[in-house]
Design a protein around this motif. Structure first.
Motif, short mmCIF file in Angstrom:
data_model
loop_
_atom_site.label_atom_id
_atom_site.label_comp_id
_atom_site.label_asym_id
_atom_site.label_seq_id
_atom_site.Cartn_x
_atom_site.Cartn_y
_atom_site.Cartn_z
N LYS A 17 -8.13 26.81 4.01
CA LYS A 17 -6.90 25.59 4.60
C LYS A 17 -5.70 25.61 5.07
N ILE A 18 -5.18 27.33 4.78
CA ILE A 18 -3.76 27.10 5.51
C ILE A 18 -3.55 27.50 7.07
N ILE A 19 -4.69 28.17 7.34
CA ILE A 19 -5.06 27.89 8.83
C ILE A 19 -5.12 26.81 9.83
N ILE A 20 -5.60 26.18 8.94
CA ILE A 20 -6.24 24.32 9.68
C ILE A 20 -4.99 24.00 9.22
N ALA A 21 -4.33 24.22 8.33
CA ALA A 21 -2.93 23.26 8.64
C ALA A 21 -1.86 23.43 9.26
N LYS A 22 -2.26 24.75 9.17
CA LYS A 22 -0.88 25.07 10.24
C LYS A 22 -1.33 25.14 12.08
N SER A 23 -1.81 24.98 12.59
CA SER A 23 -3.07 24.58 13.89
C SER A 23 -2.42 23.42 13.76
N ILE A 24 -3.10 21.99 12.73
CA ILE A 24 -3.02 20.75 12.95
C ILE A 24 -1.88 19.90 13.38
N ILE A 25 -0.60 20.63 12.49
CA ILE A 25 0.69 20.39 12.16
C ILE A 25 1.82 20.79 13.82
N THR A 26 0.99 22.44 13.69
CA THR A 26 1.50 22.42 15.14
C THR A 26 1.43 21.48 15.93
N LYS A 27 -0.03 21.07 16.30
CA LYS A 27 -0.10 20.08 17.31
C LYS A 27 0.41 18.37 16.78
N PHE A 28 0.47 17.90 15.42
CA PHE A 28 0.83 16.84 15.48
C PHE A 28 1.55 16.60 14.25
N SER A 29 2.86 17.35 14.65
CA SER A 29 4.31 17.19 13.97
C SER A 29 5.14 16.44 13.31
N GLY A 30 4.78 15.68 14.79
CA GLY A 30 5.48 14.44 15.08
C GLY A 30 4.79 12.87 14.56
N ASN A 31 3.66 13.04 13.65
CA ASN A 31 2.61 11.90 13.40
C ASN A 31 2.87 11.97 11.66
N SER A 32 3.90 11.29 11.94
CA SER A 32 3.63 10.79 9.99
C SER A 32 2.46 10.48 9.09
N LEU A 33 1.50 9.67 9.20
CA LEU A 33 0.30 9.51 9.20
C LEU A 33 -0.09 11.41 8.36
N ILE A 34 -0.70 12.21 10.00
CA ILE A 34 -0.55 13.18 9.64
C ILE A 34 -0.05 14.29 8.18
N ARG A 35 1.42 14.72 8.25
CA ARG A 35 2.16 14.93 7.97
C ARG A 35 1.98 14.48 6.10
N ASP A 36 1.82 13.56 5.90
CA ASP A 36 1.66 12.68 4.90
C ASP A 36 -0.18 13.11 4.52
N ALA A 37 -1.11 14.00 4.93
CA ALA A 37 -2.78 13.41 4.39
C ALA A 37 -2.23 15.20 4.33
N LEU A 38 -1.70 16.25 5.31
CA LEU A 38 -1.11 17.50 5.03
C LEU A 38 -0.63 17.66 3.35
N MET A 39 -0.16 17.12 3.56
CA MET A 39 0.88 17.42 2.01
C MET A 39 0.32 16.78 0.82
N SER A 40 -0.63 16.27 1.23
CA SER A 40 -1.94 15.77 -0.04
C SER A 40 -2.72 16.64 -0.56
N SER A 41 -2.89 17.43 0.89
CA SER A 41 -3.78 18.78 1.07
C SER A 41 -3.81 19.60 -0.10
N LEU A 42 -2.10 20.15 0.23
CA LEU A 42 -1.69 20.96 0.00
C LEU A 42 -0.94 21.75 -1.26
N GLN A 43 -1.36 20.55 -2.12
CA GLN A 43 -0.55 21.13 -3.40
C GLN A 43 -1.48 22.26 -4.19
N ASN A 44 0.26 23.30 -4.62
CA ASN A 44 0.51 24.51 -5.21
C ASN A 44 0.29 25.61 -3.41
N ASP A 45 -0.26 24.91 -2.78
CA ASP A 45 -0.49 26.02 -1.56
C ASP A 45 0.99 25.71 -0.03
N GLU A 46 1.78 25.02 -0.83
CA GLU A 46 3.14 24.45 0.10
C GLU A 46 3.67 26.08 0.71
#
Length: 867
Positions: A570-599
């Motif tokens: 989960k962390i590997i995939i999330a890091k790859s996506i947020i590095t590419k799409f950090s400016g997209n607020s919808l993707i930020r929220d999507a990742l945060m929703s999937s990261l509970q306790n892994d933030e």
């Protein structure tokens, strides 16, 4: 002319005096008396409003060129209809709320006078000529969903299962499914909808519940709150709803994805406003609206200026109307006697809508009793309009003295128990007799899944699942691989899901499909299988790590689905996506929703990554979200790690600190020892900020005084929660122009720090956010104008009163600002008092409006006059 001028001067002066010296309730009551005394309705030139026959009403319609409208049914066959939907045999089921406002007192509302009727067109001419009462003795029925052997029915605040056991179209049994379906019994604010979505769940407006039949048992699940009256979906299954003041809202992601992380509140993706357009264009005077006495609600001819009763947004998925109408959203406005058409466009991951013909509505009437309250479609692909046909549409709980007077004086109280159903088609269109799907075979229904009309596909999907014929699995799979209709393929996938025969091998092939909606649906459907099977989860994890996520749509669905993966993947995939799409607020929220306790794990990876050595405004937002979530998680070891970064003079110091301070935690985190950087104030925080930081923690010798949560600040208690929420909303909605630090972004927006617009008059600030501003603006004795800033600050009127209050509470009490909270009531009242305002303010206009209308103490000349 002299009389009109005299009335204007009198009302304007009296209006200012009342608003300054009286509370709102007294103001409304006294103003109503003055308006009646001035015979305001006659001054606006309103004409009588007689009740028309259906034939006479039809002659009052103005409709888009190339279309025509026909009567389908009317009283006495139906009375007070609020919903009409077709079943698989082409019969029309009508919910009749016959207890609604039989007079201005609401007499008889709690009597069992409601019913559901089933109408039939026996000769195929499109006009209903036969009627059955399916069930009666109902208290204010409001929603219906046709199911196998009967219907779900929302009535008397409860959800009922009604069953026709002998096939005579009369309910033989009524069983209570959920006594707490609706919290509120008032028609305007009670749960409704029962809308069957592509995912086989039934969703509701004004509700946090959804329902599904699983193994012959109805289950209830919680979901996000949505809308007010009416709900529909687009081809992808994204839900669409609205509020009486804002015509189209919707979900940008599938349901129940963004609400999974208790440590994060999403700011976009659910309840997204499709359009800022609120302007409507009635073709008759509409004085009988609840707030018609408020200046700006009606124009000089007495016509309603903007939505006040928007309801039943309907996404058109049929091919009968001309091509340009496909994918449009139609919205009812019963107070304005019209239906607005909106063309919908995708803008990346976002959606927008606009009126294709400003100045002329899709359907409007000169009959004041035309009350469109529901829109649907049917077997023929035409558009069906449920017309409650009555003079009084406002429920008694909210009738103002002004509206009561208008209703009685203009004879709008009676008649009641009328109602019409209208059908809209192209001119010259010929009706074809519908071939019932009631007895269709499973194979015939599979073929219907590729029909060009969405209604046919929806009915076929439901009937196949109801049959529970598992032998058609191969037929459905063949359709998915060979059909050229992407929507048919998509619904075939969800049909397999409804039959509980999803094949993981099929889905693993489809996650590489070239059609985005098929690829993303497969990723989503595999998620549920991976959750319960370790072997599938392992394969799923490998596939997602190697899947091409360069397309934002795919990146979004992967971001939503990685919640089921083990933490390392989960962390590997999330890091790859947020590095590419950090400016997209919808993707930020999507990742945060999937990261509970892994933030915490992801934050470490980002802070140690070369890609994140330098900060950017977009990266700052995500780091702050992670830090805030870590604080809410409340694990001392993780929080102590954050302290180490604060002590390293890291470029992320301010960002992490903001995440800590703005976190909304119920109880302070208990530390084993005192944090030195706080005691020494290494970060040189001002007293208010330092106090806020200290109150997040307790350590030996330091306890938080709950009676004063934030000494040195203008905020405490619930205001602090509003402030914290406002920070997250500010980052997603405002920081792009004003900067994360509020200091303004060159060529976008001015500074908010110590701005008189921010810390000055609350109502002026609320109006600025509600309607936007155009042209030059003076801030702190400096004139800002294009190109130094954008020529127009957009309206944020699609945000709810709570969200606007939170944003304004935040900016009024951040960056050395200390101006106190913004109350939700203040936002709501200013929204009401400026109904009809659809254009941005200029600086001069807004200041003059505040001085003349809301606060006479304020001068009305320049923007820098309020200190």
């Amino acid at each position: 002319m002299f009389l009109l001028l005299y009335r204007f001067l009198l009302l304007n002066a009296f209006n200012r005096w009342l608003k300054y010296y009286c509370n709102s309730l007294i103001y409304f009551l006294l103003l109503t008396l003055v308006l009646n005394a001035c015979n305001f309705n006659k001054a606006n030139g309103n004409d009588p409003s007689p009740a028309n026959s259906p034939k006479e009403e039809k002659s009052t319609f103005q409709l888009d060129d190339g279309l025509e409208i026909q009567l389908v049914a009317s009283e006495p066959m139906i009375q007070d209809p609020v919903v009409s939907i077709f079943d698989e045999a082409g019969r029309l089921w009508v919910v009749e709320m016959r207890g609604f406002m039989n007079d201005v007192k609401g007499t008889g509302e709690n009597l069992k006078t409601g019913r559901v009727s089933i109408l039939e067109d026996t000769d195929g001419d499109g006009i209903m000529d036969k009627s059955h009462v399916y069930i009666d003795s109902l208290v204010m029925p409001r929603s219906l969903a046709i199911i196998k052997g009967g219907a779900l029915l929302a009535e008397n605040k409860s959800l009922w299962l009604t069953e026709d056991l002998d096939g005579d179209l009369v309910a033989d049994r009524k069983t209570l499914l959920d006594s707490s379906y609706a919290k509120n019994g008032l028609p305007e604010h009670s749960d409704n909808g029962l809308w069957r979505n592509i995912d086989n769940w039934y969703y509701n407006a004004k509700s946090v519940f959804r329902y599904k039949l699983v193994n012959e048992k109805w289950i209830r699940d919680s979901t996000e709150f949505r809308g007010q009256w009416g709900i529909s979906n687009d081809n992808e299954g994204r839900l669409i709803y609205n509020y009486n003041w804002s015509q189209i809202h919707g979900d940008l992601v599938p349901p129940n994805y963004l609400s999974r992380n208790k440590n994060h509140k999403p700011t976009v993706g659910i309840d997204y406003g499709y359009t800022l357009e609120r302007r409507i264009y009635p073709i008759r005077a509409t004085p009988a609206v609840n707030r018609g006495y408020i200046p700006g609600t009606l124009d000089s001819s007495g016509k309603l200026l903007e939505f006040t009763a928007a309801c039943s947004p309907f996404y058109y998925r049929e091919q009968t109307l001309p091509k340009d109408y496909y994918g449009n959203v139609f919205v009812c406005e019963p107070s304005g006697n019209l239906i607005k058409r909106n063309m919908v466009e995708k803008n990346g991951l976002l959606v927008s809508a606009h009126d294709p013909h400003p100045g002329k509505e899709f359907l409007a009437s000169t009959d004041e009793r035309f009350r469109p309250v529901y829109i649907s479609t049917g077997p023929d692909g035409a558009l069906y309009v449920t017309d409650m046909y009555r003079g009084l549409i406002q429920h008694g709980a909210y009738i103002t003295p002004y509206l009561k007077g208008q209703t009685i004086n203009r004879n709008l109280e009676l008649p009641v128990h009328c109602g019409r159903i209208w059908r809209i088609t192209p001119k010259g269109w010929k009706n074809k007799k519908f071939q019932s799907l009631e007895t269709a075979s499973s194979d015939e229904l599979v073929n219907k899944l590729t029909n060009e009309n969405g209604w046919i596909r929806d009915i076929a999907q439901r009937l196949i699942i109801q049959k529970n014929d598992l032998s058609i699995k191969e037929s459905l799979q063949s359709l998915i691989f060979h059909s050229s209709n992407p929507w048919g393929r998509l619904q075939a996938l969800w049909t397999l899901e409804g039959l509980h025969i999803l094949d993981p091998d099929l889905l693993f092939k489809l996650i590489h499909d070239p059609v985005p909606v098929i690829k993303n649906a497969s990723i989503r459907l595999l998620e549920s299988l991976a959750q319960n099977d370790t072997l599938i989860r392992a394969k799923y994890s490998k596939e997602l790590m190697t899947l091409d996520a360069s397309a934002p749509e795919t990146a979004l669905q992967i971001s939503l689905s990685i919640a089921v993966l083990n933490s390392p993947a989960k962390i590997i995939i999330a890091k790859s996506i947020i590095t590419k799409f950090s400016g997209n607020s919808l993707i930020r929220d999507a990742l945060m929703s999937s990261l509970q306790n892994d933030e915490y794990q992801l934050l470490i990876k980002l802070l140690e990554s070369e890609d994140w050595k330098k900060n950017s405004p977009e990266n700052e937002i995500f780091i702050e979200l992670l830090a805030s979530a870590i604080m809410k998680n409340g694990k001392p070891a993780e929080i102590t790690y954050l302290f180490k970064w604060l002590g390293k003079n890291s470029p992320w110091n301010t960002t992490i600190l903001n995440g800590i301070i703005t976190s909304d935690i119920s109880n302070p985190v208990k530390l084993q020892s005192a944090p030195g950087f706080i005691l020494r104030n290494d970060l040189k925080l001002d007293p208010a900020k330092l106090a806020m930081l200290k109150n997040k923690f307790e350590w030996p010798g330091h306890r938080v005084d709950n009676s004063n949560k934030n000494p040195g600040s203008a905020l405490s208690g619930t205001d602090l929660k509003s402030w914290s929420s406002g920070r997250q909303l500010f980052l997603s909605s405002c920081a792009g122009c004003h900067g994360n630090d509020g200091k303004g972004v060159p060529r976008f927006g001015p500074s908010l720090v110590a701005s008189e617009w921010v810390i000055g008059d609350k109502k002026r600030l609320a109006l600025l956010l509600l309607h936007g501003m155009e042209g030059p603006i003076m801030v702190n004795n400096k004139l800002y104008d294009a190109p130094e800033i954008l020529p127009v600050m957009p309206s944020h009127s699609t945000l709810g009163d709570d969200d606007i209050a939170d944003i304004l509470t935040y900016i009024r009490n951040e960056w050395t600002n200390s101006a106190g909270p913004m109350e939700r009531r203040t936002v709501g009242m200013t929204r009401v008092l400026t109904q009809g305002r659809v254009m941005p303010w200029t600086e001069k206009e807004l200041n003059k409006f505040i001085a003349d209308t809301i606060d006479p103490k304020l001068p009305s000349n320049t923007g820098n006059s309020v200190k």
